[in-house]
Design an enzyme around this catalytic site. Structure first.
Site, PDB file in Angstrom:
ATOM      1  N   CYS A  39       0.870  -1.183   0.000  1.00 51.54           N
ATOM      2  CA  CYS A  39       0.000   0.000   0.000  1.00 51.54           C
ATOM      3  C   CYS A  39       0.897   1.220   0.000  1.00 51.54           C
ATOM      4  CB  CYS A  39      -0.914   0.003   1.220  1.00 51.54           C
ATOM      5  SG  CYS A  39      -1.962   1.477   1.325  1.00 51.54           S
ATOM      6  N   GLU A  52      -4.046   1.060  -5.282  1.00 53.15           N
ATOM      7  CA  GLU A  52      -3.074   0.140  -5.869  1.00 53.15           C
ATOM      8  C   GLU A  52      -2.959   0.453  -7.349  1.00 53.15           C
ATOM      9  OE1 GLU A  52      -1.207  -1.559  -4.096  1.00 53.15           O
ATOM     10  OE2 GLU A  52      -2.257  -2.207  -2.295  1.00 53.15           O
TER      11      GLU A  52
END
Length: 236
Positions: A2, A103
């Site tokens: 992340c 993402e």
């Protein structure tokens, strides 16, 4: 992994969603749709049984590792009990509230960002490890000594199509248990493994590549791209 997250609400509303009636707020960070590593973001943790909200630097490196290791923004769940992360797993468990995270897919130079969030649009409670000790007076520039990392695990289900790693997200009750300093670190690691929300709890959509630039902000960053902007690969 992340590398960005969406923390666009104020800390008090995240605390209310967490289910706690009150907290000690030592946070001046403003909401953002594009939180990036190296910035200071609100995190939740317990001090003497009281929920605290403090602004911490996103990125951590132990003081002894300054010339040995890079700054980390994530910690892999499967490595939490090793020598490097074990101390923080025992004494530095934290939660980062958010509305979603990002993402990327695609080849380098053509990276497509995706916004991932709960299907019910409730806040996320992402597990984190942090060092809450103040910076040493002799090294005030090394912000990463008192920073945080997000705990990540292997992605599952359809989420693998977006990325092979994901932040570990718990519901509010389990996240509160994670914060309990009386919970042994082995049980904390097991809690993270067994109670992490699965891919069925989330949905995701493509968003503007403006997210790729740290410092860009605004609600438009999370707006889904129309289908006619999809690449041939996306449509396949």
């Amino acid at each position: 992994m992340c590398g960005r997250f969406d923390q666009n609400d104020i800390a008090r509303r995240y605390v209310a969603a967490f289910g706690w009636a009150d907290a000690v707020y030592d946070s001046a960070a403003r909401p953002t749709f594009n939180a990036a590593p190296g910035t200071y973001r609100p995190v939740l943790h317990l001090v003497d049984g009281k929920l605290h909200v403090d602004d911490l630097h996103w990125g951590y490196r132990a003081s002894w590792a300054a010339d040995k290791l890079p700054v980390s923004v994530n910690a892999r769940l499967e490595k939490l009990t090793n020598n490097y992360w074990g101390r923080l797993l025992k004494n530095g468990r934290a939660v980062v509230p958010a509305s979603g995270w990002y993402e990327w897919t695609g080849a380098k130079g053509k990276r497509q960002p995706w916004h991932i969030h709960r299907k019910d649009r409730e806040p996320l409670f992402m597990l984190a490890l942090a060092d809450f000790r103040p910076l040493r007076d002799d090294n005030p520039e090394n912000k990463a000594e008192s920073g945080f990392v997000l705990v990540t695990a292997d992605a599952e289900g359809g989420m693998v199509d977006v990325h092979d790693r994901r932040p570990v997200v718990l519901n509010a009750a389990d996240a509160a248990t994670w914060l309990d300093p009386d919970l042994p670190r082995e049980q904390a690691e097991m809690l993270a493994r067994q109670m992490a929300l699965g891919p069925e709890a989330f949905e995701w959509h493509r968003v503007s590549t403006e997210v790729n630039y740290a410092g860009r902000d605004g609600e438009h960053l999370v707006v889904p791209l129309p289908d006619d902007d999809a690449t041939d690969e996306d449509k396949a």
